[in-house]
Design a protein around this motif. Sequence first.
Motif, PDB file in Angstrom:
ATOM      1  N   MET A   1      -9.546  -7.446   4.195  1.00 49.13           N
ATOM      2  CA  MET A   1      -8.303  -7.200   4.898  1.00 49.13           C
ATOM      3  C   MET A   1      -8.223  -8.079   6.152  1.00 49.13           C
ATOM      4  O   MET A   1      -7.194  -8.648   6.425  1.00 49.13           O
ATOM      5  CB  MET A   1      -8.214  -5.718   5.254  1.00 49.13           C
ATOM      6  N   ARG A   2      -9.334  -8.163   6.895  1.00 47.91           N
ATOM      7  CA  ARG A   2      -9.314  -8.970   8.119  1.00 47.91           C
ATOM      8  C   ARG A   2      -9.177 -10.454   7.804  1.00 47.91           C
ATOM      9  O   ARG A   2      -8.556 -11.178   8.544  1.00 47.91           O
ATOM     10  CB  ARG A   2     -10.579  -8.724   8.939  1.00 47.91           C
ATOM     11  N   ARG A   3      -9.786 -10.877   6.688  1.00 46.28           N
ATOM     12  CA  ARG A   3      -9.672 -12.282   6.309  1.00 46.28           C
ATOM     13  C   ARG A   3      -8.230 -12.630   5.994  1.00 46.28           C
ATOM     14  O   ARG A   3      -7.745 -13.708   6.339  1.00 46.28           O
ATOM     15  CB  ARG A   3     -10.565 -12.590   5.110  1.00 46.28           C
ATOM     16  N   ALA A   5      -5.555 -11.114   7.216  1.00 42.93           N
ATOM     17  CA  ALA A   5      -4.820 -11.130   8.483  1.00 42.93           C
ATOM     18  C   ALA A   5      -5.103 -12.426   9.244  1.00 42.93           C
ATOM     19  O   ALA A   5      -4.195 -13.048   9.793  1.00 42.93           O
ATOM     20  CB  ALA A   5      -5.191  -9.923   9.339  1.00 42.93           C
ATOM     21  N   ALA A   6      -6.368 -12.834   9.254  1.00 41.37           N
ATOM     22  CA  ALA A   6      -6.731 -14.075   9.944  1.00 41.37           C
ATOM     23  C   ALA A   6      -6.077 -15.277   9.268  1.00 41.37           C
ATOM     24  O   ALA A   6      -5.615 -16.204   9.938  1.00 41.37           O
ATOM     25  CB  ALA A   6      -8.248 -14.235   9.979  1.00 41.37           C
ATOM     26  N   SER A   7      -6.025 -15.261   7.947  1.00 45.52           N
ATOM     27  CA  SER A   7      -5.399 -16.365   7.219  1.00 45.52           C
ATOM     28  C   SER A   7      -3.911 -16.461   7.521  1.00 45.52           C
ATOM     29  O   SER A   7      -3.372 -17.545   7.723  1.00 45.52           O
ATOM     30  CB  SER A   7      -5.593 -16.188   5.712  1.00 45.52           C
ATOM     31  N   ILE A  43       0.810  -6.412   7.731  1.00 48.47           N
ATOM     32  CA  ILE A  43      -0.653  -6.341   7.743  1.00 48.47           C
ATOM     33  C   ILE A  43      -1.145  -5.571   8.956  1.00 48.47           C
ATOM     34  O   ILE A  43      -2.052  -4.735   8.859  1.00 48.47           O
ATOM     35  CB  ILE A  43      -1.267  -7.756   7.674  1.00 48.47           C
ATOM     36  N   LYS A  44      -0.557  -5.832  10.114  1.00 45.23           N
ATOM     37  CA  LYS A  44      -0.959  -5.104  11.323  1.00 45.23           C
ATOM     38  C   LYS A  44      -0.713  -3.606  11.168  1.00 45.23           C
ATOM     39  O   LYS A  44      -1.537  -2.793  11.596  1.00 45.23           O
ATOM     40  CB  LYS A  44      -0.212  -5.642  12.549  1.00 45.23           C
ATOM     41  N   ILE A  47      -3.429  -2.186   9.091  1.00 41.23           N
ATOM     42  CA  ILE A  47      -4.662  -2.075   9.873  1.00 41.23           C
ATOM     43  C   ILE A  47      -4.622  -0.823  10.739  1.00 41.23           C
ATOM     44  O   ILE A  47      -5.615  -0.077  10.814  1.00 41.23           O
ATOM     45  CB  ILE A  47      -4.890  -3.347  10.728  1.00 41.23           C
ATOM     46  N   LYS A  50      -5.329   2.149   8.607  1.00 42.66           N
ATOM     47  CA  LYS A  50      -6.762   2.222   8.265  1.00 42.66           C
ATOM     48  C   LYS A  50      -7.583   2.704   9.455  1.00 42.66           C
ATOM     49  O   LYS A  50      -8.562   3.430   9.283  1.00 42.66           O
ATOM     50  CB  LYS A  50      -7.287   0.863   7.775  1.00 42.66           C
ATOM     51  N   GLU A  51      -7.200   2.324  10.656  1.00 37.14           N
ATOM     52  CA  GLU A  51      -7.901   2.797  11.847  1.00 37.14           C
ATOM     53  C   GLU A  51      -7.734   4.303  12.011  1.00 37.14           C
ATOM     54  O   GLU A  51      -8.667   4.991  12.423  1.00 37.14           O
ATOM     55  CB  GLU A  51      -7.404   2.057  13.087  1.00 37.14           C
TER      56      GLU A  51
END
Length: 105
Positions: A1-3, A5-7, A43-44, A47, A50-51
């Motif tokens: 998931m973070r990858r 978002a970073a992409s 995406i945010k 996230i 999920k938090e």
Amino acid sequence: MRRLAASVLALALLVLSAAPALGAVDQGKLNEIKALTQQMYSIKAQIIDKEVEAGILDQTKAEKIKKMMQERQQKIEQDIDKGEFHGFGHKKGGGHKHSNAQRPE
């Protein structure tokens, strides 16, 4: 998931850096930026959810954050629809504006 978002963020930054600093704004490119910011917003929000599920963030705080994110996203989309892009944040004194407006010399 973070990858992912970073992409998405890296792609958005590449698109932004490719835009000319001066001259006419390419509405097609602004529409691409708009689509990318919509993906980034989605995406945010995921996230944040999920938090909450992980117990990192409480539901009340998460809703407040998501409400502020949604308001910011709406502002970005309104600006892009007007042919402008002001970046992703409100930095005091250091902001920049890309628009079709005449720039003072």
